[in-house]
Write an enzyme that holds these catalytic residues in place. Structure first.
Site, PDB file in Angstrom:
ATOM      1  N   GLU A   1     -36.686 -18.324  30.298  1.00 49.19           N
ATOM      2  CA  GLU A   1     -36.092 -18.629  31.617  1.00 49.19           C
ATOM      3  C   GLU A   1     -36.737 -19.702  32.106  1.00 49.19           C
ATOM      4  O   GLU A   1     -37.935 -19.687  32.435  1.00 49.19           O
ATOM      5  CB  GLU A   1     -36.567 -17.324  32.504  1.00 49.19           C
ATOM      6  CG  GLU A   1     -36.007 -15.635  32.090  1.00 49.19           C
ATOM      7  CD  GLU A   1     -34.417 -15.822  31.952  1.00 49.19           C
ATOM      8  OE1 GLU A   1     -33.978 -16.631  32.623  1.00 49.19           O
ATOM      9  OE2 GLU A   1     -33.884 -14.691  31.594  1.00 49.19           O
TER      10      GLU A   1
ATOM     11  N   LYS B   1     -49.881 -13.355  29.364  1.00 52.13           N
ATOM     12  CA  LYS B   1     -50.516 -14.448  29.871  1.00 52.13           C
ATOM     13  C   LYS B   1     -50.162 -14.973  31.410  1.00 52.13           C
ATOM     14  O   LYS B   1     -49.216 -15.561  31.397  1.00 52.13           O
ATOM     15  CB  LYS B   1     -50.392 -15.733  28.781  1.00 52.13           C
ATOM     16  CG  LYS B   1     -51.735 -16.414  28.804  1.00 52.13           C
ATOM     17  CD  LYS B   1     -52.074 -17.244  29.937  1.00 52.13           C
ATOM     18  CE  LYS B   1     -51.346 -18.693  30.265  1.00 52.13           C
ATOM     19  NZ  LYS B   1     -51.598 -19.027  31.586  1.00 52.13           N
TER      20      LYS B   1
ATOM     21  N   CYS C   1     -37.165 -19.837  41.477  1.00 48.89           N
ATOM     22  CA  CYS C   1     -36.167 -20.582  40.377  1.00 48.89           C
ATOM     23  C   CYS C   1     -35.041 -20.519  40.829  1.00 48.89           C
ATOM     24  O   CYS C   1     -34.091 -21.489  40.515  1.00 48.89           O
ATOM     25  CB  CYS C   1     -36.399 -19.797  38.892  1.00 48.89           C
ATOM     26  SG  CYS C   1     -36.097 -18.007  39.214  1.00 48.89           S
TER      27      CYS C   1
ATOM     28  N   GLU D   1     -35.963 -31.074  39.394  1.00 49.94           N
ATOM     29  CA  GLU D   1     -36.335 -29.798  40.149  1.00 49.94           C
ATOM     30  C   GLU D   1     -37.836 -30.299  41.002  1.00 49.94           C
ATOM     31  O   GLU D   1     -38.839 -30.681  40.251  1.00 49.94           O
ATOM     32  CB  GLU D   1     -36.634 -28.601  38.987  1.00 49.94           C
ATOM     33  CG  GLU D   1     -37.211 -27.414  39.744  1.00 49.94           C
ATOM     34  CD  GLU D   1     -37.562 -26.291  38.679  1.00 49.94           C
ATOM     35  OE1 GLU D   1     -38.315 -26.534  37.968  1.00 49.94           O
ATOM     36  OE2 GLU D   1     -37.039 -25.248  38.905  1.00 49.94           O
TER      37      GLU D   1
HETATM   38  P1  NAD Z   1     -45.171 -23.635  33.916  1.00 47.05           P
HETATM   39  O1  NAD Z   1     -44.259 -23.901  32.674  1.00 47.05           O
HETATM   40  O2  NAD Z   1     -46.271 -24.773  34.427  1.00 47.05           O
HETATM   41  O3  NAD Z   1     -46.012 -22.560  33.400  1.00 47.05           O
HETATM   42  C1  NAD Z   1     -45.847 -21.099  33.191  1.00 47.05           C
HETATM   43  C2  NAD Z   1     -46.692 -20.401  32.219  1.00 47.05           C
HETATM   44  O4  NAD Z   1     -46.995 -21.178  30.850  1.00 47.05           O
HETATM   45  C3  NAD Z   1     -48.190 -20.589  32.817  1.00 47.05           C
HETATM   46  O5  NAD Z   1     -48.552 -19.222  32.379  1.00 47.05           O
HETATM   47  C4  NAD Z   1     -48.773 -21.468  32.004  1.00 47.05           C
HETATM   48  O6  NAD Z   1     -50.267 -21.399  31.740  1.00 47.05           O
HETATM   49  C5  NAD Z   1     -48.205 -21.586  30.480  1.00 47.05           C
HETATM   50  N1  NAD Z   1     -48.167 -22.483  29.706  1.00 47.05           N
HETATM   51  C6  NAD Z   1     -48.188 -24.171  30.079  1.00 47.05           C
HETATM   52  N2  NAD Z   1     -48.076 -24.605  29.116  1.00 47.05           N
HETATM   53  C7  NAD Z   1     -48.169 -24.012  27.979  1.00 47.05           C
HETATM   54  C8  NAD Z   1     -48.063 -24.203  26.595  1.00 47.05           C
HETATM   55  N3  NAD Z   1     -47.968 -25.403  25.858  1.00 47.05           N
HETATM   56  N4  NAD Z   1     -48.006 -23.203  25.603  1.00 47.05           N
HETATM   57  C9  NAD Z   1     -48.248 -21.792  26.073  1.00 47.05           C
HETATM   58  N5  NAD Z   1     -48.198 -21.507  27.484  1.00 47.05           N
HETATM   59  C10 NAD Z   1     -48.035 -22.384  28.429  1.00 47.05           C
HETATM   60  O7  NAD Z   1     -44.477 -23.098  35.022  1.00 47.05           O
HETATM   61  P2  NAD Z   1     -44.874 -22.869  36.298  1.00 47.05           P
HETATM   62  O8  NAD Z   1     -45.281 -24.139  37.243  1.00 47.05           O
HETATM   63  O9  NAD Z   1     -46.124 -21.822  36.305  1.00 47.05           O
HETATM   64  O10 NAD Z   1     -43.716 -22.213  37.315  1.00 47.05           O
HETATM   65  C11 NAD Z   1     -42.744 -22.950  38.033  1.00 47.05           C
HETATM   66  C12 NAD Z   1     -41.424 -22.883  37.024  1.00 47.05           C
HETATM   67  O11 NAD Z   1     -41.092 -21.917  36.632  1.00 47.05           O
HETATM   68  C13 NAD Z   1     -40.204 -23.911  37.647  1.00 47.05           C
HETATM   69  O12 NAD Z   1     -39.670 -24.987  36.944  1.00 47.05           O
HETATM   70  C14 NAD Z   1     -39.333 -22.809  37.652  1.00 47.05           C
HETATM   71  O13 NAD Z   1     -37.892 -23.072  37.953  1.00 47.05           O
HETATM   72  C15 NAD Z   1     -39.574 -21.905  36.543  1.00 47.05           C
HETATM   73  N6  NAD Z   1     -39.032 -20.522  36.844  1.00 47.05           N
HETATM   74  C16 NAD Z   1     -37.798 -20.181  36.093  1.00 47.05           C
HETATM   75  C17 NAD Z   1     -37.455 -18.896  36.424  1.00 47.05           C
HETATM   76  C18 NAD Z   1     -36.453 -18.299  35.858  1.00 47.05           C
HETATM   77  O14 NAD Z   1     -36.050 -17.076  35.671  1.00 47.05           O
HETATM   78  N7  NAD Z   1     -35.697 -19.199  35.032  1.00 47.05           N
HETATM   79  C19 NAD Z   1     -38.286 -17.940  37.213  1.00 47.05           C
HETATM   80  C20 NAD Z   1     -39.541 -18.439  37.834  1.00 47.05           C
HETATM   81  C21 NAD Z   1     -39.743 -19.511  37.568  1.00 47.05           C
END
Ligand code: NAD
Length: 484
Positions: free
Chosen positions: A252, A176, A286, A388
């Site tokens: 992550e 997804k 991230c 963040e």
């Molecule tokens: P997000 O959590 O908003 O979304 C990530 C994914 O989860 C998307 O595909 C979204 O559609 C899905 N999603 C959202 N709510 C959900 C739910 N309730 N159930 C299932 N799926 C759901 O994150 P984002 O805005 O896409 O990315 C930015 C964030 O990602 C930042 O917090 C960043 O630090 C983190 N990040 C972490 C790493 C790491 O390796 N630790 C790497 C990259 C990004």
């Protein structure tokens, strides 16, 4: 206008509902995307389950490895299409995606194929009272259908960082992608078909989180394990979904990463590294730095040099070779980052540079552009020092002692990454050992040997990815005990 479809059982499948994908450059609609409902998600999971028992499940490791090498080669052969698609979705500079996103996206299939090809398991010979003994050996088998939920900041790279090892271990996957970045995961479906990955092994469902494909996938009881990269609060929601059926999660999540700059650092290297760690990918990494602690004797010099660097960054479009920084991913994210720019003002920060929105010409005026921003003058409890932001910004504050800076760096609920800049070898080791984070760089940032463990401590993650560590999640280790 492109129509981006789900990829289920080797076919591109439209859904009744679609959503718009807008360009971060000018907010124009660049694609209609099929939003998977429960039916499509169920079809993808069923296809993935069936594929486990089809030709894919019967492949010997050497053949699976060859297929995955083929995937890596085919991504590289279609490099420009992937580059184009990734930059269209994210607005990031092509110079960046050409060196990071696309080659790493391809490499993820090759390196995990190599890990699986070469990894041993354990063997223990055991004494028994009858003197005959027993032999214990471990085998690894796939966990089954893996649900992969991805963010938008490094779409292909972070998705294949999961799909690569999952497939190398013999699992099947339902991906997804983020609603903001549907293109490269879909294009990868074409690659899978072209190289002969059996139908149903790799599936893609598009949509959002709650009430959409993300929720339908993570709550689906046909999914055996869920791996996620994204925000910490989303990870917590996914963990709750995974509790039904007691399914394992690999998470992550977010960070609020410190950089610690000692007065004895190689100054130019520290500036160059901090420029990258704060501003790369418009701050949407991230591992990026949002808190910079600089030892007092070089504080003013450091702030001045970082300001100069930030002001030299050319804000521009992906194809322009001079572009140093692109837009944020979306208007929604721009609103969030600007709310922190406002909070910084409200809390009395000194705005060293930036703090607003650049003037962009023509239709770019409608894009998600933002100024690289540096603040000083706030205490560690300010919102911009604790939460963040995920934008091209940092707060810089002075420190006076090693103990003080370690305490302040660790004073966060997150624990993803940190950078330490010093030429004192002993100090580098000592401070690195005391930082509460999954990844610590000394005199570098984002230098990644893909065999090493990757992941976050505290609320930044659960589990580790990379090299053999990925196998812990993507395989079931079974002990077989043979009584002699
Ligand atoms: P997000 O959590 O908003 O979304 C990530 C994914 O989860 C998307 O595909 C979204 O559609 C899905 N999603 C959202 N709510 C959900 C739910 N309730 N159930 C299932 N799926 C759901 O994150 P984002 O805005 O896409 O990315 C930015 C964030 O990602 C930042 O917090 C960043 O630090 C983190 N990040 C972490 C790493 C790491 O390796 N630790 C790497 C990259 C990004």
């Amino acid at each position: 206008m492109k129509h981006i479809k789900n990829f289920i059982n080797g076919e591109f499948v439209a859904s009744a509902r679609t959503f718009e994908k807008r360009s971060p450059l000018n907010d124009a609609v660049i694609a209609q995307v099929s939003e998977a409902g429960r039916g499509e998600v169920d079809a993808a999971v069923q296809a993935a389950r069936a594929a486990l028992h089809g030709p894919w499940g019967k492949l010997v490791i050497a053949d699976r490895v060859e297929l995955l090498y083929g995937v890596a080669n085919e991504i590289n052969r279609r490099f420009d299409e992937f580059l184009e698609a990734e930059c269209a979705d994210t607005g990031k500079p092509m110079s960046l995606a050409r060196h990071i996103d696309i080659p790493r996206g391809a490499a993820n299939f090759k390196i995990f194929a190599d890990v699986v090809k070469n990894v041993p398991t354990e063997f223990f010979e055991m004494a028994t009272p009858d003197g005959l003994g027993a032999l214990n050996y471990a085998t690894r088998s796939p966990v089954g259908v893996v649900g992969i939920v991805c963010p938008w900041n490094l779409p292909l790279l972070l998705m294949t960082w999961k799909a690569g090892p999952a497939l190398a271990c013999g699992n099947t996957v339902v991906v997804k992608p983020s609603e903001e970045t549907p293109q490269t995961a879909t294009l990868l479906g074409e690659v899978m078909n072209a190289v002969g990955i059996p139908k149903g092994v790799y599936n893609v469902v598009h949509g959002f989180g709650p009430g959409s494909a993300g929720e339908f996938l993570t709550t689906h009881q046909g999914v055996n394990a869920i791996t996620f990269t994204g925000e910490t609060r989303t990870g917590a929601a996914i963990m709750k979904a995974a509790a039904d059926g007691a399914r394992p999660v690999s998470l992550e999540m977010g960070g609020k990463n410190p950089a610690i700059v000692f007065a004895d650092c190689d100054f130019d290297a520290a500036i160059e590294g901090t420029m990258r760690s704060v501003f790369s990918n418009c701050g949407q990494v991230c591992l990026g730095t949002e808190r910079v602690y600089v030892e007092r004797p070089i504080f003013d010099k450091f702030v001045a040099a970082l300001k100069l660097g930030a002001e030299k960054l050319k804000i521009g479009t992906p194809g322009d070779v001079a572009t140093g920084i692109g837009p944020l991913i979306s208007q929604e994210h721009k609103t969030k980052v600007l709310s922190y720019y406002q909070k910084a003002r409200d809390e009395g920060a000194i705005i060293v540079t930036g703090g607003g929105v650049p003037n962009m010409a023509g239709d770019l005026a409608h894009g998600a552009w933002i100024q690289p921003t540096i603040w000083t003058g706030l205490s560690d409890d300010a919102a911009i020092c604790r939460e963040e932001i995920f934008g091209p910004c940092c707060h810089i504050s002075p420190f006076d002692s090693e103990e003080e800076v370690i305490r302040r760096a660790n004073d966060t609920t997150y624990g993803l990454a940190a950078s330490i800049w010093t030429t004192n070898l002993q100090r580098g080791h000592r401070v690195a050992g005391k930082i509460e984070a999954g990844l610590v760089w000394v005199n570098s940032w984002f230098l990644r040997d893909l065999r090493t463990p990757f992941g976050g401590a505290k609320q930044s993650g659960i589990g580790r990815e990379g090299g053999v560590h990925s196998l812990e999640f993507y395989t079931e280790l079974k002990n077989i005990c043979i009584k002699l």
